[in-house]
Write a protein that holds these residues in place. Sequence first.
Motif, PDB file in Angstrom:
ATOM      1  N   SER A 369       0.711  -1.079   0.018  1.00  0.00           N
ATOM      2  CA  SER A 369       0.120  -0.078  -0.150  1.00  0.00           C
ATOM      3  C   SER A 369       0.894   1.325  -0.016  1.00  0.00           C
ATOM      4  O   SER A 369       0.678   2.048  -0.578  1.00  0.00           O
ATOM      5  CB  SER A 369      -0.937   0.065   1.301  1.00  0.00           C
ATOM      6  OG  SER A 369      -1.492   1.405   1.417  1.00  0.00           O
ATOM      7  N   THR A 370       2.003   1.444   0.823  1.00  0.00           N
ATOM      8  CA  THR A 370       2.805   2.415   0.871  1.00  0.00           C
ATOM      9  C   THR A 370       3.500   2.666  -0.372  1.00  0.00           C
ATOM     10  O   THR A 370       3.681   3.631  -1.084  1.00  0.00           O
ATOM     11  CB  THR A 370       3.824   2.455   2.003  1.00  0.00           C
ATOM     12  OG1 THR A 370       3.189   2.076   3.425  1.00  0.00           O
ATOM     13  CG2 THR A 370       4.701   3.389   2.046  1.00  0.00           C
ATOM     14  N   LEU A 371       3.881   1.554  -1.224  1.00  0.00           N
ATOM     15  CA  LEU A 371       4.689   1.605  -2.156  1.00  0.00           C
ATOM     16  C   LEU A 371       3.725   1.956  -3.265  1.00  0.00           C
ATOM     17  O   LEU A 371       4.145   2.877  -4.284  1.00  0.00           O
ATOM     18  CB  LEU A 371       5.106   0.286  -2.754  1.00  0.00           C
ATOM     19  CG  LEU A 371       5.791  -0.134  -3.937  1.00  0.00           C
ATOM     20  CD1 LEU A 371       6.909   1.112  -4.157  1.00  0.00           C
ATOM     21  CD2 LEU A 371       6.490  -1.404  -4.341  1.00  0.00           C
ATOM     22  N   ALA A 372       2.786   1.729  -3.408  1.00  0.00           N
ATOM     23  CA  ALA A 372       1.570   2.006  -4.476  1.00  0.00           C
ATOM     24  C   ALA A 372       1.118   3.555  -4.350  1.00  0.00           C
ATOM     25  O   ALA A 372       1.009   4.207  -5.354  1.00  0.00           O
ATOM     26  CB  ALA A 372       0.202   1.291  -4.297  1.00  0.00           C
ATOM     27  N   ALA A 373       1.048   4.022  -3.054  1.00  0.00           N
ATOM     28  CA  ALA A 373       0.910   5.509  -2.901  1.00  0.00           C
ATOM     29  C   ALA A 373       2.094   6.194  -3.320  1.00  0.00           C
ATOM     30  O   ALA A 373       1.727   7.182  -4.081  1.00  0.00           O
ATOM     31  CB  ALA A 373       0.502   5.514  -1.471  1.00  0.00           C
ATOM     32  N   ILE A 374       3.312   5.793  -3.052  1.00  0.00           N
ATOM     33  CA  ILE A 374       4.312   6.739  -3.371  1.00  0.00           C
ATOM     34  C   ILE A 374       4.437   6.627  -4.914  1.00  0.00           C
ATOM     35  O   ILE A 374       4.645   7.675  -5.517  1.00  0.00           O
ATOM     36  CB  ILE A 374       5.673   5.962  -2.856  1.00  0.00           C
ATOM     37  CG1 ILE A 374       5.633   6.039  -1.321  1.00  0.00           C
ATOM     38  CG2 ILE A 374       6.920   6.690  -3.230  1.00  0.00           C
ATOM     39  CD1 ILE A 374       6.822   5.602  -0.541  1.00  0.00           C
TER      40      ILE A 374
END
Length: 383
Positions: A369-374
């Motif tokens: 999720s964090t990777l996708a948001a970044i």
Amino acid sequence: MLTRVTLGDGGRTIELGWQDGASSRFHAMWLRDNALDDKTRSAGNGQRLITILDIPSETRIGAAAIKGEVLEVTFVPEGKTVGFPAGWLCSHVYDCQEARQPGWTGGDIRRWTKAMMQNSVPRAAYTEASRDGNVLRQWLAAVRSYGFAVMDGLPAESGALCKVADLFGYIRETNYGRWFEVRAEVNPNNLAYTNLGLQAHTDNPYRDPVPTLQILACIENTVEGGESSVVDGFAVAAALQAENPEGFRLLCSYPARFEYAGSSGVRLQSKRPMIELGPDGELICIRFNNRSLAPVVDVPFAEMDTYYAAYRRFAELIEDPAFEVTFKLEAGQSFIVDNTRVMHARKAFSGSGKRWLQGCYADKDGLLSTLAAIEHGFKEAAE
């Protein structure tokens, strides 16, 4: 870019033509269920506002037209008109003829061996990753692609490993605590707490679900030996499948059983295959832990010999140095592994000196999720 649109089966399907000559079919019901208007999906969070039962069972497409980069569709009997961006349709095509073989993995997954990764272990400095979104993005993307990465520059102090988890998600607390100590102990309740070498394994296969990430951080390491190593279980599974398709099938088809009862009041059990495939054949999980394997009782008598032969060969491949990437953690270094894919091991070490690591668990949903948001933020900035 869309070039043509044709209705079929009385409006129950639609065929789209693309500029490169390709074509894609969609069902009217699928398009209606995935409509992008604000009556179907929340503008704030994208979640669906209707149920499948709110859509008439006789839904079909009454009219469709290409308007620039948008496909405009009118559904009947509702009389509802919805626009679908061409880019969105292209990224959600399901009309594919490609037959996938069992054991396939997605485009983000890169299987590896020692020859590929020993001299290019993905790593980042904690200070840079915590301050620079691009550094963090690259580090998280490496975990997604390769299933492991090293992080340098942590404080060499108890609990510092939590800082790694805080970069992308949350620690998953277990009966071992928020984190656990990995060092030699007298009368340990787990073999990890000795100076013995440990066979490459995934952690906690007796949990359901298993922790999908593990972080190990080094506070002190002055012993001879004690190197850490990692093995790509997906690469090993592919090797097994190539030389022994039947053995691969057996390890995918029948569940193994795992259990742990090493602490008072704790009795953990699970029943899952050593090599797990999704319903469409996607390779999604490896479970391998000789210490926690319980008697296998779910394989038919007629296939048990062959199953055990496949299990043995899988273990031999896992032990093959050609698959093993080795490194020694120094104080202030940590590494993370995808516990559904990458097995980790430890070489034996001497009784002199000190080796003090701490470990904790986290889960991939937070990391991805964090990777996708970044990545989404970088994409928006580029546009």
